[in-house]
Motif scaffolding. Structure first.
Motif, PDB file in Angstrom:
ATOM      1  N   ARG A  32       3.558   1.285 -11.763  1.00 32.68           N
ATOM      2  CA  ARG A  32       5.001   1.478 -12.025  1.00 32.68           C
ATOM      3  C   ARG A  32       5.822   1.212 -10.773  1.00 32.68           C
ATOM      4  NH1 ARG A  32       8.578   5.715 -11.573  1.00 32.68           N
ATOM      5  NH2 ARG A  32       6.985   7.191 -10.889  1.00 32.68           N
ATOM      6  N   LYS A  33       5.250   1.518  -9.614  1.00 31.53           N
ATOM      7  CA  LYS A  33       5.971   1.338  -8.356  1.00 31.53           C
ATOM      8  C   LYS A  33       5.566   0.061  -7.625  1.00 31.53           C
ATOM      9  CE  LYS A  33       6.807   6.249  -7.479  1.00 31.53           C
ATOM     10  NZ  LYS A  33       8.103   6.292  -6.767  1.00 31.53           N
ATOM     11  N   ASP A  34       4.868  -0.846  -8.326  1.00 34.09           N
ATOM     12  CA  ASP A  34       4.425  -2.122  -7.741  1.00 34.09           C
ATOM     13  C   ASP A  34       3.604  -1.921  -6.483  1.00 34.09           C
ATOM     14  OD1 ASP A  34       5.505  -3.778  -9.718  1.00 34.09           O
ATOM     15  OD2 ASP A  34       7.479  -3.736  -8.775  1.00 34.09           O
ATOM     16  N   VAL A  35       2.710  -0.958  -6.535  1.00 37.78           N
ATOM     17  CA  VAL A  35       1.789  -0.675  -5.442  1.00 37.78           C
ATOM     18  C   VAL A  35       0.433  -1.273  -5.791  1.00 37.78           C
ATOM     19  CG1 VAL A  35       0.482   1.185  -4.326  1.00 37.78           C
ATOM     20  CG2 VAL A  35       2.964   1.378  -4.588  1.00 37.78           C
ATOM     21  N   ASP A  36      -0.165  -1.962  -4.833  1.00 39.60           N
ATOM     22  CA  ASP A  36      -1.458  -2.614  -5.042  1.00 39.60           C
ATOM     23  C   ASP A  36      -2.642  -1.772  -4.597  1.00 39.60           C
ATOM     24  OD1 ASP A  36      -0.547  -5.393  -5.891  1.00 39.60           O
ATOM     25  OD2 ASP A  36       0.523  -5.154  -3.991  1.00 39.60           O
ATOM     26  N   VAL A  37      -2.438  -0.956  -3.569  1.00 41.43           N
ATOM     27  CA  VAL A  37      -3.535  -0.168  -3.002  1.00 41.43           C
ATOM     28  C   VAL A  37      -3.042   1.243  -2.714  1.00 41.43           C
ATOM     29  CG1 VAL A  37      -5.176   0.059  -1.093  1.00 41.43           C
ATOM     30  CG2 VAL A  37      -4.578  -2.213  -1.949  1.00 41.43           C
ATOM     31  N   LEU A  38      -3.812   2.220  -3.182  1.00 42.82           N
ATOM     32  CA  LEU A  38      -3.511   3.622  -2.911  1.00 42.82           C
ATOM     33  C   LEU A  38      -4.285   4.067  -1.676  1.00 42.82           C
ATOM     34  CD1 LEU A  38      -1.961   6.039  -4.130  1.00 42.82           C
ATOM     35  CD2 LEU A  38      -4.069   6.642  -5.340  1.00 42.82           C
ATOM     36  N   LEU A  39      -3.599   4.664  -0.720  1.00 43.28           N
ATOM     37  CA  LEU A  39      -4.237   5.118   0.521  1.00 43.28           C
ATOM     38  C   LEU A  39      -4.894   6.474   0.278  1.00 43.28           C
ATOM     39  CD1 LEU A  39      -1.426   4.001   2.972  1.00 43.28           C
ATOM     40  CD2 LEU A  39      -3.549   2.792   2.405  1.00 43.28           C
ATOM     41  N   ALA A  40      -5.958   6.469  -0.467  1.00 45.53           N
ATOM     42  CA  ALA A  40      -6.679   7.666  -0.885  1.00 45.53           C
ATOM     43  C   ALA A  40      -7.991   7.179  -1.505  1.00 45.53           C
ATOM     44  CB  ALA A  40      -5.850   8.464  -1.899  1.00 45.53           C
ATOM     45  N   PRO A  41      -8.978   8.076  -1.659  1.00 52.84           N
ATOM     46  CA  PRO A  41      -8.961   9.528  -1.442  1.00 52.84           C
ATOM     47  C   PRO A  41      -9.403   9.912  -0.032  1.00 52.84           C
ATOM     48  CG  PRO A  41     -11.016   8.916  -2.493  1.00 52.84           C
ATOM     49  CD  PRO A  41     -10.227   7.638  -2.337  1.00 52.84           C
ATOM     50  N   THR A  42      -9.034  11.137   0.359  1.00 55.10           N
ATOM     51  CA  THR A  42      -9.502  11.712   1.616  1.00 55.10           C
ATOM     52  C   THR A  42     -10.859  12.356   1.365  1.00 55.10           C
ATOM     53  OG1 THR A  42      -7.234  12.153   2.333  1.00 55.10           O
ATOM     54  CG2 THR A  42      -8.980  13.381   3.431  1.00 55.10           C
ATOM     55  N   ILE A  43     -11.892  11.838   2.018  1.00 56.77           N
ATOM     56  CA  ILE A  43     -13.240  12.352   1.775  1.00 56.77           C
ATOM     57  C   ILE A  43     -13.861  12.926   3.037  1.00 56.77           C
ATOM     58  CG2 ILE A  43     -13.653  10.928  -0.237  1.00 56.77           C
ATOM     59  CD1 ILE A  43     -15.238   9.009   1.437  1.00 56.77           C
ATOM     60  N   ASN A  44     -12.993  13.356   3.973  1.00 59.65           N
ATOM     61  CA  ASN A  44     -13.488  14.155   5.086  1.00 59.65           C
ATOM     62  C   ASN A  44     -13.880  15.539   4.555  1.00 59.65           C
ATOM     63  OD1 ASN A  44     -10.829  12.504   6.577  1.00 59.65           O
ATOM     64  ND2 ASN A  44     -12.930  12.131   7.220  1.00 59.65           N
ATOM     65  N   LEU A  45     -14.637  16.270   5.337  1.00 61.19           N
ATOM     66  CA  LEU A  45     -15.207  17.525   4.853  1.00 61.19           C
ATOM     67  C   LEU A  45     -14.455  18.743   5.393  1.00 61.19           C
ATOM     68  CD1 LEU A  45     -19.056  16.859   5.093  1.00 61.19           C
ATOM     69  CD2 LEU A  45     -17.481  16.378   3.212  1.00 61.19           C
ATOM     70  N   HIS A  46     -14.619  19.849   4.662  1.00 60.19           N
ATOM     71  CA  HIS A  46     -14.104  21.141   5.113  1.00 60.19           C
ATOM     72  C   HIS A  46     -15.067  21.701   6.161  1.00 60.19           C
ATOM     73  CE1 HIS A  46     -12.050  21.723   0.897  1.00 60.19           C
ATOM     74  NE2 HIS A  46     -11.418  20.837   1.649  1.00 60.19           N
ATOM     75  N   ARG A  47     -15.048  21.088   7.335  1.00 59.41           N
ATOM     76  CA  ARG A  47     -15.951  21.560   8.397  1.00 59.41           C
ATOM     77  C   ARG A  47     -15.563  22.962   8.831  1.00 59.41           C
ATOM     78  NH1 ARG A  47     -15.173  21.243  14.027  1.00 59.41           N
ATOM     79  NH2 ARG A  47     -17.128  21.663  15.176  1.00 59.41           N
ATOM     80  N   VAL A  76       0.863  -1.179   0.000  1.00 65.83           N
ATOM     81  CA  VAL A  76       0.000   0.000   0.000  1.00 65.83           C
ATOM     82  C   VAL A  76       0.900   1.230   0.000  1.00 65.83           C
ATOM     83  CG1 VAL A  76      -1.796  -1.252   1.240  1.00 65.83           C
ATOM     84  CG2 VAL A  76      -0.168   0.147   2.523  1.00 65.83           C
ATOM     85  N   SER A  77       0.350   2.345  -0.460  1.00 66.55           N
ATOM     86  CA  SER A  77       1.171   3.549  -0.541  1.00 66.55           C
ATOM     87  C   SER A  77       0.316   4.783  -0.366  1.00 66.55           C
ATOM     88  CB  SER A  77       1.883   3.628  -1.893  1.00 66.55           C
ATOM     89  OG  SER A  77       2.576   4.868  -2.024  1.00 66.55           O
ATOM     90  N   ASP A  78       0.914   5.790   0.238  1.00 65.00           N
ATOM     91  CA  ASP A  78       0.221   7.062   0.405  1.00 65.00           C
ATOM     92  C   ASP A  78      -0.081   7.720  -0.934  1.00 65.00           C
ATOM     93  OD1 ASP A  78      -0.380   7.585   3.076  1.00 65.00           O
ATOM     94  OD2 ASP A  78       1.701   8.032   3.543  1.00 65.00           O
ATOM     95  N   GLY A  79      -1.212   8.373  -1.013  1.00 62.64           N
ATOM     96  CA  GLY A  79      -1.654   9.343  -1.994  1.00 62.64           C
ATOM     97  C   GLY A  79      -1.858  10.630  -1.200  1.00 62.64           C
ATOM     98  N   PRO A  80      -2.702  11.532  -1.672  1.00 62.95           N
ATOM     99  CA  PRO A  80      -3.620  11.398  -2.806  1.00 62.95           C
ATOM    100  C   PRO A  80      -3.175  12.160  -4.050  1.00 62.95           C
ATOM    101  CG  PRO A  80      -4.395  13.116  -1.344  1.00 62.95           C
ATOM    102  CD  PRO A  80      -3.083  12.644  -0.786  1.00 62.95           C
ATOM    103  N   ILE A  81      -1.993  12.828  -3.992  1.00 59.96           N
ATOM    104  CA  ILE A  81      -1.566  13.634  -5.146  1.00 59.96           C
ATOM    105  C   ILE A  81      -0.387  13.015  -5.872  1.00 59.96           C
ATOM    106  CG2 ILE A  81      -2.488  15.757  -4.204  1.00 59.96           C
ATOM    107  CD1 ILE A  81       1.253  15.311  -4.184  1.00 59.96           C
ATOM    108  N   GLY A  82       0.000  11.841  -5.449  1.00 62.13           N
ATOM    109  CA  GLY A  82       1.114  11.135  -6.058  1.00 62.13           C
ATOM    110  C   GLY A  82       1.306   9.822  -5.338  1.00 62.13           C
ATOM    111  N   VAL A  83       2.001   8.898  -5.971  1.00 61.62           N
ATOM    112  CA  VAL A  83       2.201   7.572  -5.390  1.00 61.62           C
ATOM    113  C   VAL A  83       3.651   7.464  -4.948  1.00 61.62           C
ATOM    114  CG1 VAL A  83       2.010   5.093  -5.752  1.00 61.62           C
ATOM    115  CG2 VAL A  83       0.467   6.654  -6.963  1.00 61.62           C
TER     116      VAL A  83
END
Length: 822
Positions: free
Chosen positions: A103-118, A54-61
Motif C-alpha cells: 500500500r505504501k509502495d515499499v519493496d523491502v521491510l527492515l525486519a525482523p529483529t532476531i537478536n536475542l534477549h541476552r 525500504v522501510s522500517d518495521g517490525p510492528i508497522g510499515v
C-alpha cells in the motif's frame, strides 16, 4: 518446521541481472550501492531498473514519510508476536505487513529483529522475539515467510549480536565461537535454510575485533555455510570502510547518498585499492533483489499477486494481542471458589480502572519501531465499550520524567517555507514532533528555509504549563502571541539518532486556565545534519502539563478501588524506559507505580494488575494482588483486546523470556562495555533459562514458557518413535482453551564448557473443548542433539543419554521419556 511457501526465483533472473549489469558504468554501479536518500536506492533507466524503497518495521510499515498524514497499522510488539508461540499466526502477521508495504509502495521491510534477549536490560528487548535461539528462529522464519510470500523483501537483523544499545556504534562484542554458533547465529541459519530470505542487515557493533559491515569471516558463514543469497544492507550509518566493506560483501550502505560508496568507491577502484569485481558482485545481488520485488524490467516479480489491504485489520490486531497476552497469575480471592479471571461482566456493577496508561495506552516501543497508527484503543476505551459507565477511572500517579512532544489537547499542523518566503500546504501532526527524514514534503531539502508548526492548544488543566523545543537548529517559540524563546540549540551528542529521539529542552513556563484556547507557533530553521546522513528536518514542539499532587492522585485511586467490586491497575514503562538508543538501568516501574499497586491492593483484594511493558519489570507487589496479566506493547487495538480477555476470551500467550523477581537475580546483566570498548559475553551459551537452571539458587518470578489458561490441562502420555515425539494432553477444565505444548531435551553428556540442563526442541499450540484430548506430534531436529566444538570448529553430537520432557513451561515439565540415539 512448517511447510512454508517460499517464492521461487524465476530462471531468467541471473541472465537479466547480467544484462542489466552490462549497461551500467562504474559510477552508476557505485551510486546504486549508496542509496539516494534515507529510504530509496538509485534508479537506472538505461538498465531497466527503477528505484526501490525500504522501510522500517517490525510492528508497522512507515513508508518513506514519518508523518501522521500517512498513518500505518500498529501491530503488537515482537515480544508479543512471539508470545503467541504460533508460527502460523506470525505468518499471517507477515502477510499483513506485506499488504501494508504494498500500500505504501515499499519493496523491502527492515525486519525482523532476531537478536536475542541476552539481558533484560537490553534497550530494544521489546523489538526482539526471545531469549531462546530455537524459538526465535521458528517465529522469525514464519515472519519472513509471511512477508515474502506476498512479494515484499525482508532483512534479518541485526547481523550479528546487536543485543544491547550502549555504545552500539563502537562496542566490540567479544563472543566465544560456541556461543556465536549455538545462540546468536542459529536463528539466521534456521531462516536461511527454511525460507530463502531476500536480505540481511549488518549491525553497528564489532564482533571479536572486526566491525560487522567489514566482517569477512561472519559474512562467509552466512553466505557460504548457510546458503544466504540475498542482499546485505548496513544499519543506518554503520558502514565506515569503503574497501573493507565492499570486499566483505556489504551491498548497500545506507542512508544515501553521502556514504562510503558512491564517489569513494569509484576512487578506490580507480586507484587500485579494490577490484571492480567486488562492486559487480554487490550490484548483482542488488539486481537480483530488484528482479524479486518487480523493480527490474523484462522479468516478472517473484510474486505476481499484489495485495494492498488487510482484511478486517482491527479484528486481526485484536486477535494477535489476545493470543499474546500472558496470564502470569490468577489467584482465588478469599471466600471465593473461582479464580479471579475471567471477570463476569453481568455481575460487575462497578469496576475501578486505574493508572495513566489505562487512559493513554503505550502501544509501541520507542525508536525506529515507531509508527503513527490511524487510531489507538486504550484500556479505558475498550472497557467502557464493554461495560459502559460501570467503569470508573482514576489516574493514580504522575509518570512525568521529562518534557515530551506536545500531545493531549493540541491540534497542530506543519508546513515548509522556501527561501523566498513561499509557504507550502500544511499537513497534520499526531503530536509536536516533526520527522522529515531525508525529505521535505513538496520540496527538495535544499530549498527549505524553515518549517512552521502551528495550531491551537485547548488547555487541559489549570496551572503552570512548560513549553519547550527539540532539535538542532534555531527555534522561535510563540504561545498566545508572546515570543517565549528565540534562539539556537546546538546538537552536541555522538549518536546522530539523538536528534531523532533525544530529550527536549524547557524554554518557558506559562500559567493557563483549563478550557482556554491558546495559539501556538514554532518556527524552526535546521542546522546541518550529522555527516553521512541525508538532509533531515527533525525537531519538535514540547510541552508538559501542570504536575498534579501525587499523594492526592493515589488517595483518589484508593477510594475509587475501595468502592468497586474489582480494581484493574494498568502499569507501564515510558518512552524514557524502553527505546532504541539506550539500555535500561534497572527493571523498576517508573515513578510511584509500585506504591500505587500496593495501596490499591490493600483497599481491594480483587485487584488485577495489567503490565503494559515490552520486557520484564520487577513486581514487588506480586503476592499482594489477585491476578497479573502481561500485555506487552499491544498495538493500536490493545484496549479492545484487553476488555475481551478480562471478560472471558482466552489469554493465549506464553513467556518467551524468563522474568526475574529482582534485577540482582538475573544471570546476565552486563550491557555496558569496559573502558576498552569491549563487551565480553563471558556467560557463553548460558543465557535465559539455560543460565537460571545452571546457576540454581534464586527462582525467577516466571519461567520461560510460562502462561496460565482459563481452563485446566492434564498431560497424560508421551511417546518417542525415532525423531518424533507424541504428547497427549486433555482439557480437564470446564471451558474451551488454548495450550502451548512445549518439548525440551535434557542431556546427560558432559562437554567442555558445560551443556544446558534443558534446551527447547519443539512446541505446538493447540485448542480443545472441555474434556477433549489432543495428540501433539513434534519432530526433533538433529541440531537439537548437537553442540559446537571449538576444538574441531564444527557441530558434534553430544552423545550420551538424552531425555525428552514435555510440559507447560521449562519449570513445569510433566512427562518424560528416554530418547534412543543411533
Amino acid at each position: 518446521m512448517s511447510d512454508w511457501t517460499v517464492p521461487a526465483d524465476r530462471p531468467e533472473y541471473d541472465a537479466a541481472a547480467e544484462a542489466a549489469l552490462a549497461k551500467l558504468d562504474l559510477e552508476t554501479k557505485a551510486d546504486l550501492l549508496a542509496g539516494i536518500d534515507m529510504w530509496r536506492t538509485l534508479a537506472a533507466p538505461e538498465a531497466g531498473l527503477r528505484s526501490m524503497t525500504v522501510s522500517d518495521g517490525p510492528i508497522g510499515v512507515r513508508g518513506r514519510f514519518w508523518t501522521a498524514a500517512d498513518p500505518s497499522l500498529a501491530l503488537p510488539s515482537p515480544t508479543a508476536q512471539a508470545a503467541s508461540w504460533d508460527p502460523e499466526l506470525v505468518r499471517r502477521i507477515g502477510n499483513a505487513l506485506a499488504a501494508e508495504a504494498r500500500r505504501k509502495d515499499v519493496d523491502v521491510l527492515l525486519a525482523p529483529t532476531i537478536n536475542l534477549h541476552r539481558s533484560p536490560l537490553g534497550g530494544r528487548h521489546f523489538e526482539a522475539f526471545s531469549e531462546d535461539p530455537y524459538l526465535t528462529g521458528r517465529i522469525a522464519t514464519a515472519y519472513v515467510a509471511g512477508v515474502q510470500e506476498r512479494g515484499v523483501g525482508t532483512t534479518m537483523k541485526h547481523y550479528v549480536a546487536n543485543d544491547a544499545e550502549t555504545d552500539r556504534f563502537t562496542v566490540d562484542n567479544v563472543i566465544g565461537e560456541r556461543a556465536l554458533r549455538e545462540l546468536y547465529l542459529r536463528p539466521f541459519e534456521m531462516i536461511a535454510a527454511a525460507v530463502n530470505p531476500w536480505g540481511v542487515m549488518t549491525a553497528y557493533n564489532a564482533v571479536n575485533g572486526t566491525t560487522m559491515t567489514a566482517h569477512r569471516e561472519l559474512m562467509a558463514v552466512l553466505r557460504d555455510e548457510f546458503g544466504f543469497d540475498g542482499f546485505n544492507v548496513s544499519d543506518w550509518g554503520a558502514a565506515r570502510h569503503t574497501v573493507e566493506d565492499v570486499e566483505a560483501g556489504l551491498d548497500l550502505a545506507m542512508p544515501g547518498p553521502f556514504t562510503i560508496y558512491g564517489a569513494h568507491l569509484v576512487e578506490a577502484v580507480r586507484e587500485g585499492r579494490t577490484s571492480e569485481e567486488h562492486v559487480d558482485a554487490a550490484v548483482r545481488r542488488m539486481l537480483k533483489l530488484a528482479a524479486r520485488v518487480g523493480a527490474l524490467e523484462g522479468v516478472a516479480a517473484a510474486v505476481d499477486e499484489r495485495i494492498e489491504a488487510v482484511e478486517d485489520p482491527e479484528a486481526f490486531l485484536r486477535e494477535i494481542a489476545r493470543r499474546s497476552f500472558v496470564l502470569a497469575k490468577n489467584g482465588v480471592p478469599a471466600g471465593d471458589e473461582a479464580a479471579m479471571l475471567p471477570l463476569h461482566g453481568d455481575a460487575i456493577h462497578r469496576l475501578a480502572l486505574i493508572g495513566p496508561a489505562a487512559a493513554e495506552a503505550r502501544v509501541l516501543g520507542g525508536g525506529s519501531a515507531t509508527v503513527f497508527p490511524p487510531h489507538v484503543v486504550a484500556p479505558l476505551d475498550g472497557l467502557r465499550a464493554a461495560l459502559g459507565d460501570r467503569v470508573q477511572y482514576a489516574q493514580g500517579v504522575d509518570l512525568f520524567e521529562q518534557i515530551t512532544a506536545a500531545g493531549r489537547g493540541f491540534a497542530l499542523t506543519v508546513r515548509p517555507v522556501r527561501h523566498d518566503g513561499t509557504e507550502l500546504a500544511p499537513e497534520p501532526l499526531a503530536n509536536g514532533d516533526v520527522k522529515w527524514m531525508g525529505y521535505v514534503p513538496g520540496l527538495d531539502p535544499s530549498e527549505l528555509h524553515l518549517a512552521i508548526v502551528e495550531g491551537v492548544y485547548t488547555v487541559q488543566a489549570t496551572g503552570e504549563h512548560v513549553f519547550g523545543t527539540r532539535g538542532a537548529g534555531r527555534h522561535k517559540l510563540v504561545v498566545g502571541g508572546e515570543v517565549l524563546f528565540d534562539g539556537a540549540h546546538v546538537f552536541a551528542g555522538d549518536d546522530p539518532f539523538e536528534a531523532f529521539f533525544g530529550p527536549g529542552v524547557e524554554r518557558a513556563r506559562v500559567r493557563l486556565e483549563a478550557g482556554q484556547e491558546v495559539s501556538v507557533r514554532l518556527e524552526y530553521t535546521p542546522d546541518d545534519f550529522p555527516p553521512g546522513f541525508p538532509p533531515s528536518v527533525l525537531f519538535g514542539l514540547m510541552h508538559t502539563e501542570p504536575r498534579p499532587d501525587e499523594d492526592r492522585l493515589i488517595a483518589e485511586a484508593v477510594e475509587t478501588a475501595r468502592d468497586a467490586e474489582v480494581a484493574v491497575v494498568v502499569v507501564s514503562t515510558t518512552a524514557m524506559t524502553e527505546s532504541e538508543g539506550f539500555d535500561r538501568r534497572d527493571l523498576r516501574l517508573p515513578g510511584r507505580q509500585d506504591e500505587l499497586v500496593s495501596a490499591v491492593a490493600a483497599a481491594n483484594p480483587n485487584t488485577v494488575v495489567v503490565v503494559n511493558t515490552g520486557s520484564p519489570v520487577e513486581m514487588p507487589w506480586a503476592d499482594e494482588v489477585a491476578a497479573i496479566l502481561l500485555t506487552w506493547f499491544p498495538g493500536q487495538e490493545g484496549g479492545g483486546a484487553l476488555a475481551e480477555v478480562l471478560l472471558g476470551a482466552e489469554p493465549g500467550g506464553r513467556l518467551t523470556t524468563t522474568w526475574p523477581r529482582r534485577l540482582e537475580d538475573a544471570p546476565v546483566v552486563q550491557v555496558v562495555p569496559t573502558g576498552e570498548g569491549e563487551l565480553h559475553y563471558d556467560e557463553g551459551v548460558f543465557i535465559g533459562y539455560r543460565a537460571w537452571e545452571r546457576r540454581g539458587g534464586a527462582e525467577p518470578a516466571f519461567w520461560f514458557g510460562h502462561g496460565l489458561s482459563y481452563t485446566d490441562w492434564e498431560y497424560e502420555e508421551i511417546g518417542v518413535d525415532g525423531d518424533e515425539v507424541t504428547v497427549r494432553v486433555r482439557n480437564s477444565g470446564s471451558v474451551k482453551g488454548r495450550e502451548v505444548v512445549q518439548v525440551y531435551l535434557a542431556p546427560e553428556a558432559e562437554v567442555q564448557g558445560g551443556i544446558e540442563k534443558h534446551r527447547l526442541a519443539g512446541f505446538q499450540a493447540i485448542e480443545a473443548e472441555p474434556g477433549e484430548t489432543v495428540e501433539v506430534v513434534v519432530r526433533l531436529e538433529e541440531r537439537s542433539f548437537q553442540y559446537w566444538s571449538e576444538q574441531e570448529h564444527g557441530w558434534r553430537d553430544a552423545g550420551g543419554t538424552w531425555t525428552v520432557e514435555a510440559g507447560r513451561n521449562v519449570g513445569d515439565l510433566r512427562l518424560s521419556a528416554p530418547v534412543k540415539r543411533a
